[in-house]
Every structure is written in structure tokens, then in C-alpha cells.
Design an enzyme around this catalytic site. Structure first.
Site, PDB file in Angstrom:
ATOM      1  N   ASP A 162       0.749  -1.288   0.089  1.00 57.19           N
ATOM      2  CA  ASP A 162      -0.105  -0.054  -0.009  1.00 57.19           C
ATOM      3  C   ASP A 162       0.812   1.440  -0.008  1.00 57.19           C
ATOM      4  O   ASP A 162       0.480   2.342  -0.428  1.00 57.19           O
ATOM      5  CB  ASP A 162      -1.050  -0.083   0.955  1.00 57.19           C
ATOM      6  CG  ASP A 162      -1.885  -1.046   1.288  1.00 57.19           C
ATOM      7  OD1 ASP A 162      -2.036  -1.801   0.237  1.00 57.19           O
ATOM      8  OD2 ASP A 162      -2.370  -1.468   2.421  1.00 57.19           O
ATOM      9  N   ARG A 183     -14.751  -1.587 -25.411  1.00 61.43           N
ATOM     10  CA  ARG A 183     -15.086  -1.536 -24.317  1.00 61.43           C
ATOM     11  C   ARG A 183     -14.784  -0.679 -22.969  1.00 61.43           C
ATOM     12  O   ARG A 183     -13.738  -0.313 -23.359  1.00 61.43           O
ATOM     13  CB  ARG A 183     -15.133  -2.972 -23.443  1.00 61.43           C
ATOM     14  CG  ARG A 183     -16.099  -4.201 -24.088  1.00 61.43           C
ATOM     15  CD  ARG A 183     -15.546  -5.427 -23.594  1.00 61.43           C
ATOM     16  NE  ARG A 183     -16.692  -6.445 -24.113  1.00 61.43           N
ATOM     17  CZ  ARG A 183     -16.598  -7.809 -24.315  1.00 61.43           C
ATOM     18  NH1 ARG A 183     -15.412  -8.368 -23.481  1.00 61.43           N
ATOM     19  NH2 ARG A 183     -17.417  -8.685 -24.467  1.00 61.43           N
ATOM     20  N   GLN A 203      -1.892  -9.084  -6.573  1.00 67.54           N
ATOM     21  CA  GLN A 203      -0.974  -7.783  -6.426  1.00 67.54           C
ATOM     22  C   GLN A 203       0.106  -8.108  -5.245  1.00 67.54           C
ATOM     23  O   GLN A 203       1.077  -7.611  -5.360  1.00 67.54           O
ATOM     24  CB  GLN A 203      -1.579  -6.637  -6.020  1.00 67.54           C
ATOM     25  CG  GLN A 203      -2.481  -6.185  -7.119  1.00 67.54           C
ATOM     26  CD  GLN A 203      -3.695  -5.149  -6.885  1.00 67.54           C
ATOM     27  OE1 GLN A 203      -3.405  -3.870  -6.712  1.00 67.54           O
ATOM     28  NE2 GLN A 203      -4.553  -5.732  -6.244  1.00 67.54           N
TER      29      GLN A 203
HETATM   30  O1  F6P Z   1      -2.402  -3.713   3.385  1.00 67.78           O
HETATM   31  C1  F6P Z   1      -2.079  -4.630   2.222  1.00 67.78           C
HETATM   32  C2  F6P Z   1      -3.393  -5.177   1.730  1.00 67.78           C
HETATM   33  O2  F6P Z   1      -3.237  -6.095   0.564  1.00 67.78           O
HETATM   34  C3  F6P Z   1      -4.528  -4.064   1.326  1.00 67.78           C
HETATM   35  O3  F6P Z   1      -4.264  -3.462   0.111  1.00 67.78           O
HETATM   36  C4  F6P Z   1      -5.733  -4.711   1.477  1.00 67.78           C
HETATM   37  O4  F6P Z   1      -6.806  -3.991   1.586  1.00 67.78           O
HETATM   38  C5  F6P Z   1      -5.594  -5.906   2.535  1.00 67.78           C
HETATM   39  O5  F6P Z   1      -4.354  -5.770   2.746  1.00 67.78           O
HETATM   40  C6  F6P Z   1      -6.023  -7.336   2.322  1.00 67.78           C
HETATM   41  O6  F6P Z   1      -6.134  -7.864   3.480  1.00 67.78           O
HETATM   42  P1  F6P Z   1      -6.405  -9.525   3.406  1.00 67.78           P
HETATM   43  O7  F6P Z   1      -5.042 -10.127   3.003  1.00 67.78           O
HETATM   44  O8  F6P Z   1      -6.711  -9.660   5.148  1.00 67.78           O
HETATM   45  O9  F6P Z   1      -7.637  -9.515   2.656  1.00 67.78           O
END
Ligand code: F6P
Length: 345
Positions: free
Chosen positions: A126, A161, A277
């Protein structure tokens, strides 16, 4: 010295590179490193094992974390005494906490409120940790998102699209803004900038009227879906929060696609990139940043410098007090201006 290292919160590419750097630097000085399993849970557990150069050999290119990760919070779980007992029993001189902003807060409280020697290393796709210009994991996530958007571009163009692609980032738009700029997206929606759905509909309609039959819209999972100025909601996949008390974000692309479909009359599709990601091998930039920050954290431990976080400021690594890492780092206003200039925000 005997130090321990843990990876807390969500995983991200580069964690193993950071662990490896800590182990190799410590062993070069003749010091011992213990690896803690599954974040703070393994510290309370306890779940500890020796980590030497052999254990980290060949891990720099591996995604995930060889230690395992969890969102266990010793303050929420009433486990601070158990953490202290582990430190005493194992005669640990320091704990290096590799984590995001919530983990840095736990590290700070353990140091300030309980006198436990902690040093932080910031990680997260993030890029929202205050006090450091960059976190490792971010570059890899942006790379993955950019490649995905490039692929969506070709199919969007073939079928006339509108493609809506949702990326992660929790309450910030770092991944969304960077990947939208890198992939040449036509519009981007991030939590830091209010943009209404009617405005997006107008932008896409105008673009199509000017002769372009397809559009790429990048949306951050934490953006608010504004149906009118000041009126909107965030989209979550569960009413329950996670262990750290965060909303479980996800699904805004599907809602937005539905509204754009109705508002533009064009064919719209939604893609949610999700945890892709966070997976796989880190980019070289993340490997090197993780290695530098891991080594900087180890040097802090060696110098008896606790209650600090290794950070990147400009081109240099440095130490910042954990007390100065509270909150969430929002996207750079300069990058928002750039996106505005290019007409995508
Ligand atoms: O903080 C990293 C992150 O991948 C965020 O981008 C995302 O909102 C969250 O963690 C997802 O968390 P989890 O793996 O608990 O679903």
C-alpha cells in the site's frame, strides 16, 4: 547478541529479502538470529527457530514470508505478558518487527509502555507507512497492476469496451495512481480525491464522442463511490472487520461498472486484481530496498538504538522514531496534480 525477527500483518513481496539481510548482517558480526513464526502470535506462542545463512539461502527472489505472517495483536489479545516472558526466557536483546503501520504502532507501544527493545522495518504494497518515502512491496504491486492494465487495454480496444480495474491500497490511492499513470489509463478514482460517478460518465462519454471507442478506468479499493458531491459509500466484502480492526475492502469495481454501464450505454467489464498484487517474486527495486532497510534495522539493534523504524528518505536509509510513524501516508499531492494535468483524475 541474540535478536529475533517477525513478519506481521499481510505479506508482501520483499519480506524474505529483508529477513535475509538481517540474518546475513547479524551473522557477519557473530550475532544470533531467531525467526518468529506468524508475526506477534509466535512471540506470544512461542514459536521460534534459529535462522542462519543456510535458512535464508536462495530466498531473496521468493514472495511471501518464510516465517509466516498473521494479524495477531498482543494488545488486543491480552498477550503482552506472554511476549515479555518469551523475551526473558530466550534472553533476547531485540525484536525486529517487519510490518505495516499497525505493526509499527504495536512495536512502539511494546517499547514505550513495556520497555521491550523493538526496531521496525516498514513493508506493504500500500506504501502508506508514515515516515518512509517508500515501502517494499509497493513497486512489485504497481508492476503487476501495470502489466494487468496493459493486457486489459488490448482487449478493451478490440471490443470497444470500458474496462474498470480495481487495485488494492486500503485507504490510499498509491497503487491506483502509480499504475494508472504507468499504464496510460483514461481515468482513476482514489480515496484522496472526491470524484463523482456522473463526472466519470461525462468523461468517458466525451472521450467516446471524440472518436475513442474504449476506456480504461482504474479504481482503488478504498475509493468512495460518490453518486453526487459529498454523497457516497465505500464498498466492503464483509460486515466484519479484520484482526486489526480494518474494513475488508473490495468490490467497488463491480458497483462502478454497473453504474457506468447504465450511465454511458457502453459495454463495461470489471476486473478485481486482488491478492495477485501481493504474490510472487519481488522486483529488483523491492529486493534492494528490503535488503537496505533490513540491514539498517540490524545496525540500529547493534547500536542499541530502539523504538525506531528503518526508513527511506530521498536516496538514503535512515532511522525515524516509531512515535513519528503514526497515521496513514496519503498520496503525494504533486502526483495528483500530474494526473490532473493529464486529465485522468
Ligand atoms: O495492506 C495490504 C492489503 O493487501 C491491502 O491493500 C488490502 O486492503 C488488505 O491488505 C487485504 O487484506 P487481507 O489479506 O486480510 O484480505
Amino acid at each position: 547478541m541474540k535478536l529475533a525477527v517477525l513478519t506481521a500483518g499481510g505479506d508482501c513481496p520483499g519480506l524474505n529479502a529483508a529477513i535475509r539481510a538481517i540474518v546475513l548482517s547479524a551473522h557477519a558480526d557473530g550475532n544470533q538470529v531467531l525467526g518468529i513464526g506468524h508475526g506477534f502470535k509466535g512471540l506470544a506462542g512461542p514459536d521460534l527457530r534459529d535462522l542462519g545463512p543456510e535458512e535464508v539461502d536462495g530466498t531473496i527472489a521468493q514472495g511471501g514470508t518464510i516465517l509466516g505472517a498473521s494479524s495477531f495483536d498482543p494488545f488486543r489479545e491480552d498477550a503482552v505478558d506472554a511476549v515479555r516472558e518469551t523475551l526473558d526466557r530466550e534472553s533476547l536483546d531485540a525484536i525486529i518487527v517487519i510490518g505495516g503501520e499497525h505493526s509499527m504502532e504495536i512495536a512502539r507501544r511494546l517499547e514505550v509502555e513495556h520497555g521491550l527493545p523493538t526496531v521496525g522495518v516498514p513493508k506493504t504494497i500500500d506504501n502508506d507507512v508514515v515516515g518512509t518515502d517508500l515501502t517494499f512491496g509497493f513497486d512489485t504491486a504497481v508492476q503487476i497492476a501495470t502489466e494487468a492494465i496493459d493486457r486489459l487495454h488490448t482487449t478493451a480496444e478490440s471490443h470497444d469496451r470500458v474496462m474498470v480495474v480495481e487495485v488494492m491500497g486500503r485507504n490510499t490511492g498509491w497503487i491506483a495512481l502509480w499504475s494508472a499513470l504507468a499504464a496510460g489509463a483514461d481515468a482513476v478514482l482514489i480515496p484522496e480525491v472526491e470524484r463523482t460517478v456522473p463526472d466519470l460518465i461525462e468523461t468517458i462519454t466525451r472521450r467516446h464522442e471524440s472518436g475513442k471507442d474504449f476506456s480504461i478506468v482504474v479504481v482503488a479499493e478504498g475509493a468512495t463511490l460518490h453518486t453526487a458531491p459529498g454523497v457516497g459509500e465505500r464498498v466492503t466484502i464483509s460486515a466484519r472487520e479484520d484482526h486489526y480492526g480494518y474494513e475488508r475492502l473490495g468490490g467497488i469495481a463491480v458497483e462502478l461498472a454497473r453504474l457506468l454501464d447504465a450511465g454511458t450505454g457502453f459495454e463495461v467489464r470489471a476486473t478485481i486484481l486482488g491478492h495477485i498484487q501481493r504474490g510472487g517474486s519481488p522486483t529488483s527495486t523491492d529486493r534492494v530496498l528490503a535488503t537496505r532497510l533490513g540491514n539498517t534495522a540490524y545496525e540500529a539493534v547493534r547500536n542499541g538504538d530502539f523504538g525506531v523504524m528503518a526508513a527511506l528518505r530521498g536516496a538514503e536509509t535512515t532511522l525515524v522514531p516509531l512515535a513519528e510513524t503514526a497515521g496513514v501516508k496519503k498520496v503525494d499531492p504533486e502526483m495528483v496534480s500530474l494526473a490532473d494535468r493529464l486529465g485522468i483524475i
